[in-house]
Design a protein around this motif. Structure first.
Motif, short mmCIF file in Angstrom:
data_model
loop_
_atom_site.label_atom_id
_atom_site.label_comp_id
_atom_site.label_asym_id
_atom_site.label_seq_id
_atom_site.Cartn_x
_atom_site.Cartn_y
_atom_site.Cartn_z
N ILE A 67 -6.90 -0.65 6.44
CA ILE A 67 -6.97 -2.00 6.97
C ILE A 67 -5.94 -2.90 6.31
O ILE A 67 -5.54 -2.69 5.16
N CYS A 68 -5.50 -3.90 7.05
CA CYS A 68 -4.57 -4.90 6.55
C CYS A 68 -5.27 -6.25 6.60
O CYS A 68 -5.77 -6.66 7.65
N LEU A 69 -5.30 -6.92 5.46
CA LEU A 69 -5.93 -8.23 5.34
C LEU A 69 -4.87 -9.26 4.97
O LEU A 69 -3.95 -8.96 4.21
N ILE A 70 -4.99 -10.45 5.50
CA ILE A 70 -4.04 -11.52 5.20
C ILE A 70 -4.65 -12.45 4.15
O ILE A 70 -5.82 -12.83 4.27
N SER A 105 3.54 -7.11 1.79
CA SER A 105 2.29 -6.38 1.59
C SER A 105 2.21 -5.68 0.25
O SER A 105 3.22 -5.25 -0.30
N VAL A 106 0.98 -5.57 -0.22
CA VAL A 106 0.64 -4.79 -1.41
C VAL A 106 -0.46 -3.83 -0.98
O VAL A 106 -1.42 -4.22 -0.30
N TYR A 107 -0.33 -2.55 -1.37
CA TYR A 107 -1.28 -1.51 -0.98
C TYR A 107 -2.03 -0.99 -2.19
O TYR A 107 -1.45 -0.79 -3.26
N ILE A 116 -6.18 -0.09 1.50
CA ILE A 116 -6.28 -1.54 1.71
C ILE A 116 -4.89 -2.13 1.54
O ILE A 116 -4.22 -1.92 0.53
N GLU A 117 -4.46 -2.87 2.54
CA GLU A 117 -3.19 -3.59 2.51
C GLU A 117 -3.53 -5.07 2.52
O GLU A 117 -4.22 -5.54 3.42
#
Length: 134
Positions: A67-70, A105-107, A116-117
């Motif tokens: 998932i990518c979260l802002i 982004s940071v993963y 998790i991004e």
């Protein structure tokens, strides 16, 4: 037709451990709903947690989420927070292309190896050709 995501479900090995991680590392609100199920809420969305085999129509395995979260935080604050929480960053910061434009982004992985991004929206109005498509 579709206006937004209401929730996603992640399959985990230990629901309370997952709740604690998302509460601490991502500062989400822990909630209980529908006969004791557990989730975390942020904004108008939530992440529900389930154990393997708990939901018969969902065949996702532990650690299969991505998932990518802002965030509204700066990259510097995000990275410092992850380091303070002893979260291993596996990639980033790196330029990517998000749903609404360029992101940084940071993963990292959660305790069940879900990817998790966490991303910061860039203020630029044009895409940098160096940004990788996802």
């Amino acid at each position: 037709m579709i206006s937004h995501i209401d929730h996603i479900v992640l399959t985990v090995s230990d629901i309370e451990n997952a709740v604690a991680f998302y509460e601490k590392v991502l500062e989400m609100e822990a909630i209980t709903f529908a006969e004791g199920r557990r989730a975390v809420r942020f904004g108008e969305q939530k992440i529900n947690f389930q154990l393997l085999g708990q939901e018969l129509r969902n065949h996702a395995m532990e650690g299969s989420g991505d998932i990518c979260l802002i965030t509204h935080w700066s990259l510097e604050k995000l990275v410092a927070h992850l380091q303070a929480c002893e979260v291993t960053i596996i990639e980033g910061p790196v330029a990517k292309s998000g749903a609404t434009g360029p992101i940084q982004s940071v993963y990292f992985n959660d305790p069940d190896n879900n990817l998790i991004e966490v991303s910061v929206l860039e203020t630029e109005t044009t895409l940098d050709p160096r940004i990788e498509e996802q």
